[in-house]
Write a protein that holds these residues in place. Sequence first.
Motif, PDB file in Angstrom:
ATOM      1  N   ASP A 302       0.827  -1.246   0.098  1.00 31.33           N
ATOM      2  CA  ASP A 302       0.133  -0.096   0.176  1.00 31.33           C
ATOM      3  C   ASP A 302       0.865   1.288   0.092  1.00 31.33           C
ATOM      4  O   ASP A 302       0.389   2.104  -0.759  1.00 31.33           O
ATOM      5  CB  ASP A 302      -0.802   0.074   1.335  1.00 31.33           C
ATOM      6  N   SER A 303       1.933   1.372   0.697  1.00 33.13           N
ATOM      7  CA  SER A 303       2.755   2.450   0.749  1.00 33.13           C
ATOM      8  C   SER A 303       3.855   2.592  -0.230  1.00 33.13           C
ATOM      9  O   SER A 303       4.440   3.562  -0.539  1.00 33.13           O
ATOM     10  CB  SER A 303       3.313   2.692   2.256  1.00 33.13           C
ATOM     11  N   VAL A 304       4.192   1.535  -0.785  1.00 33.11           N
ATOM     12  CA  VAL A 304       5.364   1.682  -1.867  1.00 33.11           C
ATOM     13  C   VAL A 304       4.883   1.122  -2.996  1.00 33.11           C
ATOM     14  O   VAL A 304       4.743   1.969  -4.164  1.00 33.11           O
ATOM     15  CB  VAL A 304       6.521   0.529  -1.649  1.00 33.11           C
ATOM     16  N   LEU A 305       4.306  -0.075  -3.512  1.00 33.78           N
ATOM     17  CA  LEU A 305       4.090  -0.536  -4.864  1.00 33.78           C
ATOM     18  C   LEU A 305       2.805  -0.041  -5.359  1.00 33.78           C
ATOM     19  O   LEU A 305       2.942   0.373  -6.631  1.00 33.78           O
ATOM     20  CB  LEU A 305       3.927  -2.043  -4.713  1.00 33.78           C
ATOM     21  N   PHE A 306       1.696   0.322  -4.765  1.00 32.98           N
ATOM     22  CA  PHE A 306       0.746   0.825  -5.240  1.00 32.98           C
ATOM     23  C   PHE A 306       0.314   2.131  -4.738  1.00 32.98           C
ATOM     24  O   PHE A 306      -0.718   2.570  -4.884  1.00 32.98           O
ATOM     25  CB  PHE A 306      -0.528  -0.238  -5.314  1.00 32.98           C
ATOM     26  N   HIS A 307       1.157   2.762  -4.245  1.00 33.96           N
ATOM     27  CA  HIS A 307       0.955   4.189  -3.689  1.00 33.96           C
ATOM     28  C   HIS A 307       0.417   5.081  -4.346  1.00 33.96           C
ATOM     29  O   HIS A 307      -0.447   5.673  -4.079  1.00 33.96           O
ATOM     30  CB  HIS A 307       2.541   4.685  -3.146  1.00 33.96           C
ATOM     31  N   HIS A 308       0.726   5.164  -5.916  1.00 31.31           N
ATOM     32  CA  HIS A 308       0.169   6.015  -6.621  1.00 31.31           C
ATOM     33  C   HIS A 308      -1.340   5.680  -7.165  1.00 31.31           C
ATOM     34  O   HIS A 308      -1.801   6.282  -7.743  1.00 31.31           O
ATOM     35  CB  HIS A 308       1.120   6.098  -7.858  1.00 31.31           C
ATOM     36  N   ARG A 309      -1.641   4.460  -6.692  1.00 31.11           N
ATOM     37  CA  ARG A 309      -3.106   4.246  -7.354  1.00 31.11           C
ATOM     38  C   ARG A 309      -3.957   4.363  -5.827  1.00 31.11           C
ATOM     39  O   ARG A 309      -5.232   3.776  -6.159  1.00 31.11           O
ATOM     40  CB  ARG A 309      -3.049   2.668  -7.958  1.00 31.11           C
ATOM     41  N   ARG A 310      -3.634   4.605  -4.937  1.00 28.67           N
ATOM     42  CA  ARG A 310      -4.545   4.626  -3.550  1.00 28.67           C
ATOM     43  C   ARG A 310      -5.584   5.265  -3.842  1.00 28.67           C
ATOM     44  O   ARG A 310      -5.832   6.341  -4.257  1.00 28.67           O
ATOM     45  CB  ARG A 310      -3.605   4.932  -2.436  1.00 28.67           C
ATOM     46  N   ARG A 315      -8.355   2.183   5.943  1.00 26.29           N
ATOM     47  CA  ARG A 315      -9.035   0.953   6.778  1.00 26.29           C
ATOM     48  C   ARG A 315      -9.664   0.143   5.870  1.00 26.29           C
ATOM     49  O   ARG A 315      -9.929  -1.037   5.985  1.00 26.29           O
ATOM     50  CB  ARG A 315      -9.770   1.755   7.775  1.00 26.29           C
ATOM     51  N   ARG A 316     -10.374   0.793   5.004  1.00 24.36           N
ATOM     52  CA  ARG A 316     -11.219  -0.048   3.804  1.00 24.36           C
ATOM     53  C   ARG A 316     -10.240  -0.865   2.923  1.00 24.36           C
ATOM     54  O   ARG A 316     -10.462  -1.651   2.506  1.00 24.36           O
ATOM     55  CB  ARG A 316     -11.766   0.882   3.051  1.00 24.36           C
ATOM     56  N   ARG A 317      -8.924  -0.087   2.556  1.00 28.84           N
ATOM     57  CA  ARG A 317      -8.191  -1.059   1.781  1.00 28.84           C
ATOM     58  C   ARG A 317      -7.449  -2.207   2.381  1.00 28.84           C
ATOM     59  O   ARG A 317      -7.364  -3.189   1.728  1.00 28.84           O
ATOM     60  CB  ARG A 317      -6.785  -0.078   1.266  1.00 28.84           C
ATOM     61  N   LEU A 318      -7.242  -1.863   3.729  1.00 26.92           N
ATOM     62  CA  LEU A 318      -6.553  -3.154   4.582  1.00 26.92           C
ATOM     63  C   LEU A 318      -7.568  -3.992   4.759  1.00 26.92           C
ATOM     64  O   LEU A 318      -7.394  -5.326   4.576  1.00 26.92           O
ATOM     65  CB  LEU A 318      -6.316  -2.436   6.169  1.00 26.92           C
ATOM     66  N   ALA A 319      -9.119  -3.931   4.940  1.00 22.80           N
ATOM     67  CA  ALA A 319     -10.208  -4.766   4.986  1.00 22.80           C
ATOM     68  C   ALA A 319     -10.063  -5.733   3.800  1.00 22.80           C
ATOM     69  O   ALA A 319     -10.374  -7.017   3.796  1.00 22.80           O
ATOM     70  CB  ALA A 319     -11.281  -4.316   5.395  1.00 22.80           C
ATOM     71  N   ARG A 320     -10.324  -4.970   2.792  1.00 22.42           N
ATOM     72  CA  ARG A 320     -10.213  -5.798   1.429  1.00 22.42           C
ATOM     73  C   ARG A 320      -8.855  -6.654   1.155  1.00 22.42           C
ATOM     74  O   ARG A 320      -9.000  -7.752   0.712  1.00 22.42           O
ATOM     75  CB  ARG A 320     -10.445  -4.850   0.308  1.00 22.42           C
ATOM     76  N   ASP A 367      -3.972  -5.958  -8.654  1.00 21.31           N
ATOM     77  CA  ASP A 367      -3.480  -5.054  -9.833  1.00 21.31           C
ATOM     78  C   ASP A 367      -4.816  -4.327 -10.570  1.00 21.31           C
ATOM     79  O   ASP A 367      -4.790  -3.288 -10.699  1.00 21.31           O
ATOM     80  CB  ASP A 367      -2.536  -5.713 -10.312  1.00 21.31           C
ATOM     81  N   ARG A 368      -5.678  -5.249 -10.684  1.00 23.11           N
ATOM     82  CA  ARG A 368      -6.819  -4.928 -11.500  1.00 23.11           C
ATOM     83  C   ARG A 368      -7.994  -4.501 -10.798  1.00 23.11           C
ATOM     84  O   ARG A 368      -8.710  -3.676 -11.228  1.00 23.11           O
ATOM     85  CB  ARG A 368      -7.223  -6.190 -12.263  1.00 23.11           C
ATOM     86  N   ALA A 369      -8.062  -5.025  -9.574  1.00 24.97           N
ATOM     87  CA  ALA A 369      -9.349  -4.511  -8.802  1.00 24.97           C
ATOM     88  C   ALA A 369      -9.065  -3.736  -7.333  1.00 24.97           C
ATOM     89  O   ALA A 369      -9.526  -2.679  -7.346  1.00 24.97           O
ATOM     90  CB  ALA A 369     -10.149  -5.672  -8.475  1.00 24.97           C
ATOM     91  N   LEU A 370      -8.267  -4.132  -6.860  1.00 22.63           N
ATOM     92  CA  LEU A 370      -8.200  -3.391  -5.581  1.00 22.63           C
ATOM     93  C   LEU A 370      -7.352  -1.855  -5.680  1.00 22.63           C
ATOM     94  O   LEU A 370      -7.900  -0.996  -5.220  1.00 22.63           O
ATOM     95  CB  LEU A 370      -7.198  -4.122  -4.204  1.00 22.63           C
ATOM     96  N   TYR A 371      -6.471  -1.906  -6.519  1.00 25.12           N
ATOM     97  CA  TYR A 371      -5.895  -0.814  -6.909  1.00 25.12           C
ATOM     98  C   TYR A 371      -6.058  -0.480  -8.350  1.00 25.12           C
ATOM     99  O   TYR A 371      -4.971  -0.563  -8.941  1.00 25.12           O
ATOM    100  CB  TYR A 371      -4.308  -0.765  -6.473  1.00 25.12           C
ATOM    101  N   ARG A 372      -7.140  -0.425  -8.829  1.00 19.94           N
ATOM    102  CA  ARG A 372      -7.390  -0.291 -10.315  1.00 19.94           C
ATOM    103  C   ARG A 372      -6.613   1.082 -10.809  1.00 19.94           C
ATOM    104  O   ARG A 372      -6.751   2.052 -10.146  1.00 19.94           O
ATOM    105  CB  ARG A 372      -8.839   0.066 -10.563  1.00 19.94           C
TER     106      ARG A 372
END
Length: 375
Positions: A302-310, A315-320, A367-372
């Motif tokens: 969440d903080s490095v790889l997909f940081h730019h797509r957050r 809390r919601r991202r963590l739950a998913r 890659d396709r759904a959580l951090y679209r």
Amino acid sequence: MIRPAVELAAAARPTSPLTVLVPTCNEAENVAPLLHGLQAALGGLPEARVLFVDDSTDGTDALIRKLAPGLGIEVDVLHRERPSGGLGGAVVAGLASARTPWCVVMDADLQHPPELAPALVAEGERSGAQLVVGSRYRAGHRAGGFTGPVRSLISRLCTRLVRMAFPRTLAGISDPMSGLFAVRRDLWESAELQPEGYKILLELAVRTRPSSVAEVPYSFQPRHSGESKAGYAEGMRFLRHLTRLRMSGTRGRMIAFTLIGASGMVPNLIVTWALVRAGVHYLLAAILANQAAMLWNFVLIDSVLFHHRRSGRGRRRLARFAVLANADLVGRIPLLSLLVREARLGPVWATGATLLAASAARFVITDRALYRPAE
Ligand code: GDD
Ligand code: MN
């Protein structure tokens, strides 16, 4: 008589209109000599102009506006009240507002010889290259402008690192860290640039993958006045930028995702060990340890790889993410028994195979759904 390459290059004149794009941040003491240098270099080229993109707080912009009218060359200043992206952000803002088919990016502190601006464009026209890099590492020059051996060494090490990270893209660029280069409009318009700090040439080369690149050697001069704005923070920014560029393709992201997942073994085993030692049943310990590994993975992803797509709340991202990580167990067990009973794989090999398959499936969903990606 054999003339040095630099002199030869500087003699060339381009026919295309060009903009010399100069990012400035508190360069009040340098703009007068720079403008005089550019006046000499661009005089006689009717369609050459200068554009400063200024993030200064020392009145550099006002000084440029005062000096400009007497020069006989067209000079614009784009002052950014709310600067973003540092030096690279300034260059991208300048490219977006330039109207000419070529732009030359050049520092304001006279480390880059102003007379090279038209020469770079002439070289692009002659060779058909979309990108022409002023190189400090080509024969026929001295890179004497570094303030001390440490800076020179750091610069060389960074150049090595960058060339190792992008061996193919940078094959024709001996100085990928250069701040002096000419770029053709079709190239800079072909990519969505996400600048981050100093290394704008690297950003441009990696995101656009130009089909042909030319180089012009030059000698890096000492700074005319003031100090470089690059320091420790800029160094860290560079490493972040490099990582992000390397991960910008799907393949790079998938490798990073798998490595992060594998690194989750470490917290997993530590927590298992601690819980079992504290007398917790090993099955419960395994479930709890899995959650620790999941949290570890989440933080990195969440903080490095997909940081730019957050998007949305953390809390919601963590739950998913947690649902996905635990669904993994449910999916792996039937697959595991299938592999052991039908394919007659040993349980360790079968577990390894299900872990890899689960990681690939998790990657695709992440890659396709959580951090679209933004459309
Ligand atoms: N607008 C704007 N905003 N300009 C900036 C900013 C910023 O945040 N930070 C720096 N600049 C401007 C400076 O005013 C100068 O004109 C130019 O960018 C380069 O800044 P320096 O601080 O002099 O950089 P340097 O000499 O350490 O690094 C230069 O050489 C390196 C190669 O060794 C740059 O050209 C680097 O890109 C290059 O890699
Ligand atoms: Mn400098």
